[in-house]
Design an enzyme around this catalytic site. Structure first.
Site, PDB file in Angstrom:
ATOM      1  CG  ASP A 154      34.882 -81.423-106.368  1.00  0.00           C
ATOM      2  OD1 ASP A 154      36.127 -81.377-106.297  1.00  0.00           O
ATOM      3  OD2 ASP A 154      34.139 -80.718-105.671  1.00  0.00           O
ATOM      4  CD1 TRP A 156      45.075 -80.018-111.238  1.00  0.00           C
ATOM      5  CD2 TRP A 156      45.310 -81.994-110.229  1.00  0.00           C
ATOM      6  NE1 TRP A 156      46.040 -79.883-110.286  1.00  0.00           N
ATOM      7  CE2 TRP A 156      46.216 -81.065-109.650  1.00  0.00           C
ATOM      8  CE3 TRP A 156      45.272 -83.291-109.742  1.00  0.00           C
ATOM      9  CZ2 TRP A 156      47.093 -81.430-108.616  1.00  0.00           C
ATOM     10  CZ3 TRP A 156      46.136 -83.655-108.714  1.00  0.00           C
ATOM     11  CH2 TRP A 156      47.045 -82.735-108.164  1.00  0.00           C
ATOM     12  CG  ASP A 179      31.535 -87.081 -99.166  1.00  0.00           C
ATOM     13  OD1 ASP A 179      32.760 -87.222 -99.318  1.00  0.00           O
ATOM     14  OD2 ASP A 179      31.013 -86.828 -98.057  1.00  0.00           O
ATOM     15  N   GLY A 215      37.959 -78.355-112.599  1.00  0.00           N
ATOM     16  CA  GLY A 215      38.285 -79.159-113.773  1.00  0.00           C
ATOM     17  C   GLY A 215      39.657 -78.908-114.365  1.00  0.00           C
ATOM     18  CE  LYS A 267      45.306 -79.588-102.275  1.00  0.00           C
ATOM     19  NZ  LYS A 267      44.663 -78.396-102.851  1.00  0.00           N
ATOM     20  CG  ASP A 308      44.457 -80.276-106.181  1.00  0.00           C
ATOM     21  OD1 ASP A 308      45.463 -80.350-105.468  1.00  0.00           O
ATOM     22  OD2 ASP A 308      44.077 -79.213-106.697  1.00  0.00           O
TER      23      ASP A 308
END
Length: 210
Positions: free
Chosen positions: A75, A57, A91, A55, A155, A115
């Protein structure tokens, strides 16, 4: 001083600072530094965070968009509740999870941040390919939910597939850059794609491309 010693000291600095400021992850500083340089968020923005646990971000995004903004995250792992933030567990590679996230968003997003990272296998080629795959899902999701001129931060692990992927990103954004924030480890192969100024596709993005 060895490079390893300097890297450990740097990591400890951000770890201690995260604890001091009550951030859930040292990764919070990566997003904060990205925003300070590229101005990703605006007050009142709607933000979607992919791969949001634990958490860190989400916390930065909520700070930047303020009380009038909206922040939702997803997530595979459970995300402990955060005030003013909505989350789901699922997912992102599954269409039903993407649909739930869209429902939670309740409209279009100004910013998509990701991320997401693959489980490290020990084979760099495999990890790089998996990272590109995750970024492809993030990009296709962003193409469906972003408002015109919206922003995307992802990322990615550097490697030989990155050039082709960046060309794909550039086809949908006015400005695309690579950036490694100071909070990243010097030895890390991760780098962040900063894509600004979303150009909506002429045709709707098919759901199966998520």
């Amino acid at each position: 001083m060895s490079d390893r010693w300097l890297a450990e000291r740097k990591r400890e600095h951000y770890y201690r600072l995260a604890k001091k400021l009550n951030y859930r992850s040292r990764a919070s500083f990566k997003l904060a530094q990205i925003d300070e340089k590229f101005h990703i968020f605006r007050e009142g923005d709607a933000v979607t965070d992919l791969g949001a646990a634990p958490g860190g971000w989400l916390q930065i995004a909520k700070e930047r968009v303020g009380e009038t903004g909206k922040v939702v995250g997803v997530d595979l792992q459970k995300i402990e509740p955060l005030e003013g933030v909505q989350t789901i567990r699922g997912d992102m590679l599954k269409p039903e999870t993407a649909e739930k996230l869209k429902e939670l968003l309740g409209g279009k997003a100004d910013v998509v941040i990701s991320d997401m990272s693959p489980n490290i296998s020990g084979s760099y080629c495999m990890d790089h390919a998996r990272s590109v795959e995750l970024c492809t899902y993030a990009l296709n999701f962003a193409r469906q939910v972003l408002k015109p001129k919206g922003n995307l931060v992802m990322k990615i692990f550097e490697g030989d597939m990155m050039k082709g992927f960046l060309n794909d990103v550039r086809s949908s954004f006015q400005n695309v850059k690579l950036h490694s924030p100071k909070a990243s480890r010097d030895s890390s192969s991760e780098i962040y794609i900063i894509a600004k100024g979303f150009i909506p596709p002429k045709e709707p993005v098919p759901e199966e491309e998520q």
